[in-house]
Structure formats: C-alpha cells, structure tokens
Design a protein around this motif. Structure first.
Motif, mmCIF file in Angstrom:
data_model
loop_
_atom_site.group_PDB
_atom_site.id
_atom_site.type_symbol
_atom_site.label_atom_id
_atom_site.label_comp_id
_atom_site.label_asym_id
_atom_site.label_seq_id
_atom_site.Cartn_x
_atom_site.Cartn_y
_atom_site.Cartn_z
ATOM 1 N N THR A 46 0.830 -1.205 0.000
ATOM 2 C CA THR A 46 0.000 0.000 0.000
ATOM 3 C C THR A 46 0.863 1.253 0.000
ATOM 4 O O THR A 46 0.594 2.217 -0.744
ATOM 5 C CB THR A 46 -0.932 0.003 1.223
ATOM 6 N N GLN A 47 1.903 1.264 0.824
ATOM 7 C CA GLN A 47 2.779 2.430 0.888
ATOM 8 C C GLN A 47 3.526 2.655 -0.430
ATOM 9 O O GLN A 47 3.671 3.801 -0.884
ATOM 10 C CB GLN A 47 3.771 2.280 2.039
ATOM 11 N N VAL A 48 3.978 1.589 -1.062
ATOM 12 C CA VAL A 48 4.703 1.718 -2.324
ATOM 13 C C VAL A 48 3.777 2.202 -3.441
ATOM 14 O O VAL A 48 4.150 3.050 -4.255
ATOM 15 C CB VAL A 48 5.364 0.378 -2.712
ATOM 16 N N VAL A 49 2.552 1.690 -3.489
ATOM 17 C CA VAL A 49 1.588 2.131 -4.505
ATOM 18 C C VAL A 49 1.300 3.622 -4.334
ATOM 19 O O VAL A 49 1.317 4.391 -5.308
ATOM 20 C CB VAL A 49 0.288 1.311 -4.422
ATOM 21 N N GLU A 50 1.028 4.065 -3.104
ATOM 22 C CA GLU A 50 0.749 5.481 -2.859
ATOM 23 C C GLU A 50 1.940 6.360 -3.220
ATOM 24 O O GLU A 50 1.783 7.423 -3.839
ATOM 25 C CB GLU A 50 0.363 5.681 -1.393
ATOM 26 N N TRP A 51 3.126 5.937 -2.851
ATOM 27 C CA TRP A 51 4.340 6.703 -3.145
ATOM 28 C C TRP A 51 4.574 6.800 -4.658
ATOM 29 O O TRP A 51 4.934 7.871 -5.181
ATOM 30 C CB TRP A 51 5.526 6.036 -2.458
#
Length: 206
Positions: A192-197
C-alpha cells in the motif's frame, strides 16, 4: 573364494542400508503465501492517462530469496522449521505488489516484468531485509521488511525519486501461523505504501 563372497555380500548389505538412509523422506513442511493475492476481483481499469511504470523483478538478499522463512536473534540466524513459502519469496513478493497496483493505483498502470509494453519510468526494488526478528529467544518475533525503492527515468537513466521503506509487524505469538500472518500483514502494508508513493511521484513522459 567363499570368504571373498561373504565379504562382498556384507559390503552390498551396507551399501543397501546406506542407500535407504540417503533416500529417506524429508520432514513435511506446511506451505504458505503472503501479501495481496492475484484474484482478478476488485482490480480497477487504469485510465487512458495513466502513467506507464515498468517493474523490474525485485532483488532479494540471498538468504531470503528462496522459499525458506528466516528467523534472526541478534547475530544468529536460522530458518523456521516446518514452514516454507509456496514458491520463492521474490516471486511471491513481485506477484503481490503487482496485484496491489492493479487494485489500488489511481494514476499509475504497472507494467509487469512479463509484459513487453515500453514505459518511460521503472521501479527498481532492492529488498534488504525480509525476516522474523526475535529480540529474545522464544519471544514472539517482529516481522521486518526493509527495501530501497527507486523510480527511474528509463530514457535519461536518472533517478526521479528514491525512498527506503521500513515495515515492522509484531507476530501475536511465537507460532508459525502467527508469524506467517505477520508477514502477510507487513507485505500488504508495504504494498500500500509503495503504490501510494509511486502514484505521487510518477510523471508522464513529456
């Protein structure tokens, strides 16, 4: 001659027993998965204006690249007995992240490593830590994922953005099922964090 034959028979018997021990059945291991699983359900279509970003196969440290689950206590490391990933960790990791992009990305369309589509930017993923860390022997471990992510401009061969992601997820108890559940939660959080970033930093080609 009789003595020689008896000696040969004895050697054959020893060899047979040795062969049996070498071919003994290994202890069975339960197989597990982690992260966002490919399903085809809840995957959203990318808009026509989506930024095409290629994803290279994640690089994993040698100790955790395959299907064994690593546990670390201080300077000591050992693989958790009786449990393995259903396939090598780097493949599960890559498939899981692809599924997260398909379901969660709003600006980016991820071009997987098996696609031939060209993209102006690429994700370079270096997974440095993927392990269960024990602060004291026998205690419930903390699953730790540390990975450096770089967003590269493929034409200019420059780095557009870079970040080190660190995820820590305590296991509920020192039990295989709880440890695997912690890996699953940590991997989903990481995705989730990588997708948002990536959504925030990817830029369309000029």
């Amino acid at each position: 001659m009789i003595r020689l034959l008896k000696g040969a028979a004895a050697l054959a018997a020893v060899a047979t027993l040795g062969g049996c021990s070498l071919l003994s059945t290994p202890e069975p291991a339960q197989l597990y998965r982690f992260g966002n699983l490919p399903s085809g359900v809840n995957e959203q279509e990318s808009p026509a204006s989506a930024v095409q970003v290629a994803m290279r196969r994640p690089e994993f440290a040698q100790a955790v690249r395959e299907d064994r689950i690593l546990g670390v206590t201080g300077t000591e490391a050992a693989y958790i007995k009786g449990a393995r990933w259903v396939s090598s960790a780097d493949i599960l990791f890559s498939d899981s992240l692809e599924s997260a992009f398909a379901a969660q990305a709003t600006r980016v369309r991820l071009v997987g490593p098996r696609e031939l589509t060209r993209a102006s930017q690429a994700l370079d993923i270096d997974v440095r830590t993927f392990e269960a860390r024990y602060h004291t022997p026998g205690a419930a471990p903390v699953v730790t994922i540390i990975a450096r992510i770089r967003l590269l401009n493929t034409q200019e061969r420059t780095v557009a953005a870079e970040r080190v992601f660190t995820i820590e997820q305590p296991a509920g108890e020192n039990r295989i099922g709880a440890i695997v559940a912690a890996f699953d939660t940590a991997a989903r959080d990481f995705n989730t964090q990588v997708v948002e970033w990536t959504d925030q930093n990817a830029r369309a080609a000029a």
